[in-house]
Design a protein around this motif. Structure first.
Motif, short mmCIF file in Angstrom:
data_model
loop_
_atom_site.label_atom_id
_atom_site.label_comp_id
_atom_site.label_asym_id
_atom_site.label_seq_id
_atom_site.Cartn_x
_atom_site.Cartn_y
_atom_site.Cartn_z
N GLN A 19 26.49 21.74 14.89
CA GLN A 19 24.95 22.25 14.62
C GLN A 19 25.01 23.51 13.71
N GLU A 20 26.09 23.88 13.16
CA GLU A 20 26.17 25.01 12.28
C GLU A 20 26.43 24.63 10.86
N GLY A 21 25.92 25.13 9.83
CA GLY A 21 26.30 24.74 8.66
C GLY A 21 25.18 24.36 7.70
N ILE A 22 25.20 23.98 6.57
CA ILE A 22 24.19 23.54 5.63
C ILE A 22 24.34 22.17 5.57
N ALA A 23 23.12 21.69 6.12
CA ALA A 23 23.18 20.03 6.16
C ALA A 23 22.11 19.64 5.16
N ASP A 24 22.52 19.67 3.70
CA ASP A 24 21.51 19.50 2.80
C ASP A 24 22.18 18.11 1.81
N ASP A 25 21.29 17.64 0.88
CA ASP A 25 21.83 16.38 0.12
C ASP A 25 23.41 16.69 -0.58
N GLU A 26 23.42 18.04 -1.00
CA GLU A 26 24.68 18.29 -1.66
C GLU A 26 25.87 18.08 -0.68
N THR A 27 25.64 18.74 0.52
CA THR A 27 26.58 18.49 1.72
C THR A 27 27.04 17.15 1.94
N HIS A 28 25.75 16.36 2.23
CA HIS A 28 26.02 15.23 2.61
C HIS A 28 26.58 14.21 1.39
N ALA A 29 26.41 14.42 0.16
CA ALA A 29 26.93 14.00 -0.94
C ALA A 29 28.50 14.36 -0.93
N HIS A 30 28.96 15.59 -0.67
CA HIS A 30 30.22 15.87 -0.74
C HIS A 30 31.04 14.86 0.23
N PHE A 31 30.73 14.78 1.46
CA PHE A 31 31.24 13.92 2.59
C PHE A 31 31.16 12.38 2.30
N THR A 32 29.93 12.18 1.55
CA THR A 32 29.91 10.64 1.62
C THR A 32 31.02 10.23 0.31
N ARG A 33 31.23 11.14 -0.72
CA ARG A 33 32.20 11.05 -1.63
C ARG A 33 33.59 11.05 -1.04
N LEU A 34 33.85 11.94 -0.15
CA LEU A 34 35.01 11.85 0.59
C LEU A 34 35.34 10.57 1.56
N LEU A 35 34.34 10.05 1.95
CA LEU A 35 34.26 8.81 2.84
C LEU A 35 34.42 7.58 1.91
N HIS A 36 33.96 7.44 0.65
CA HIS A 36 34.31 6.24 -0.02
C HIS A 36 35.82 6.66 -0.78
N GLU A 37 36.19 7.51 -0.84
CA GLU A 37 37.66 7.66 -1.19
C GLU A 37 38.63 7.32 -0.27
N GLY A 38 38.33 7.38 0.99
CA GLY A 38 39.10 7.14 2.10
C GLY A 38 39.24 5.61 2.68
N GLY A 39 40.17 5.32 3.20
CA GLY A 39 40.18 3.93 3.85
C GLY A 39 39.58 3.70 5.24
N ALA A 40 39.73 4.76 5.94
CA ALA A 40 39.28 4.58 7.31
C ALA A 40 38.92 6.09 7.93
N MET A 41 38.05 6.04 8.93
CA MET A 41 37.55 7.53 9.66
C MET A 41 38.82 7.72 10.88
N LEU A 42 39.03 8.50 11.63
CA LEU A 42 39.72 9.01 12.66
C LEU A 42 38.94 10.13 13.44
N TRP A 43 38.74 9.78 14.64
CA TRP A 43 38.15 10.63 15.72
C TRP A 43 38.64 10.79 17.05
N GLY A 44 38.38 11.71 17.76
CA GLY A 44 38.42 11.63 19.13
C GLY A 44 37.26 11.21 19.65
N ARG A 45 37.20 10.92 20.90
CA ARG A 45 36.17 10.33 21.83
C ARG A 45 34.81 11.27 21.49
N ILE A 46 34.89 12.37 21.68
CA ILE A 46 33.89 13.26 21.65
C ILE A 46 32.98 13.26 20.69
N THR A 47 33.69 13.62 19.45
CA THR A 47 33.04 13.14 18.04
C THR A 47 32.54 11.91 17.90
#
Length: 185
Positions: A19-47
């Motif tokens: 809930q902390e941090g800046i959740a704007d278009d630029e931040t989401h675009a950054h993580f979308t780019r990382l998501l597109h570059e990667g092949g898969a996501m890995l999380w723990g159950r809580i996330t």
């Protein structure tokens, strides 16, 4: 063989509260780019549970969201998602898979089978995987704030210091800085 990249939002004092941090278009675009570059996501159950409670509805259009946030949700919906959990076995979200067996072996197998790399997005799981010497790179988005609370990065500690090599540092217009490091071996 793909790399395992730990990627997360973190404040200057190490807070990784979602809930902390800046959740704007630029931040989401950054993580979308990382998501597109990667092949898969890995999380723990809580996330996983935090994400499954919101993002599928955004991807379906059930929740009003700006275009950058919807783009992130749609990309996440399509991406294979792997979940480490000893307490849950059913993961109904599209393209979700349960990681079972020995953690070191299972994650190494996932890395080997994912040439585009695996993006790790859970702080507690990152501590465990770093202890197992499985994280290759770190892509942290450092937010310009001090929270003074919340869960901290590597709160569970590590057995030794990790030396990193800087690959890139890119400031965002919102004041956050995208830091990309590779593990020095």
């Amino acid at each position: 063989m793909g790399v395992l990249t730990f990627s997360l939002n973190v404040t200057l004092d190490g807070c990784v509260d979602h809930q902390e941090g800046i959740a704007d278009d630029e931040t989401h675009a950054h993580f979308t780019r990382l998501l597109h570059e990667g092949g898969a996501m890995l999380w723990g159950r809580i996330t996983y549970e935090m994400m499954e409670g919101y993002w599928p509805a955004v991807a379906r259009g059930d929740v009003d969201a700006p275009p950058a946030i919807r783009e992130w949700a749609v990309a996440l919906e399509a991406k294979p998602k792997y979940v480490v959990s000893s307490t849950r076995t059913d993961f109904p979200w599209t393209n979700s898979h349960h990681v079972t067996g020995d953690l070191r072996e299972a994650v190494q197998k996932l890395k080997d089978a994912t040439p585009a790399g695996v993006l790790l997005g859970s702080g507690t799981l990152a501590t465990e995987l770093d202890r197992l010497d499985l994280i290759d790179e770190y892509q942290l988005l450092i937010h310009p704030m001090i929270t003074g609370h919340g869960p901290k990065l590597y709160q569970g500690g590590l057995p030794s210091t990790r030396r990193l090599e800087l690959i890139a540092a890119r400031p965002l217009s919102n004041g956050a800085v995208a830091m990309h490091y590779r593990r020095a071996r």
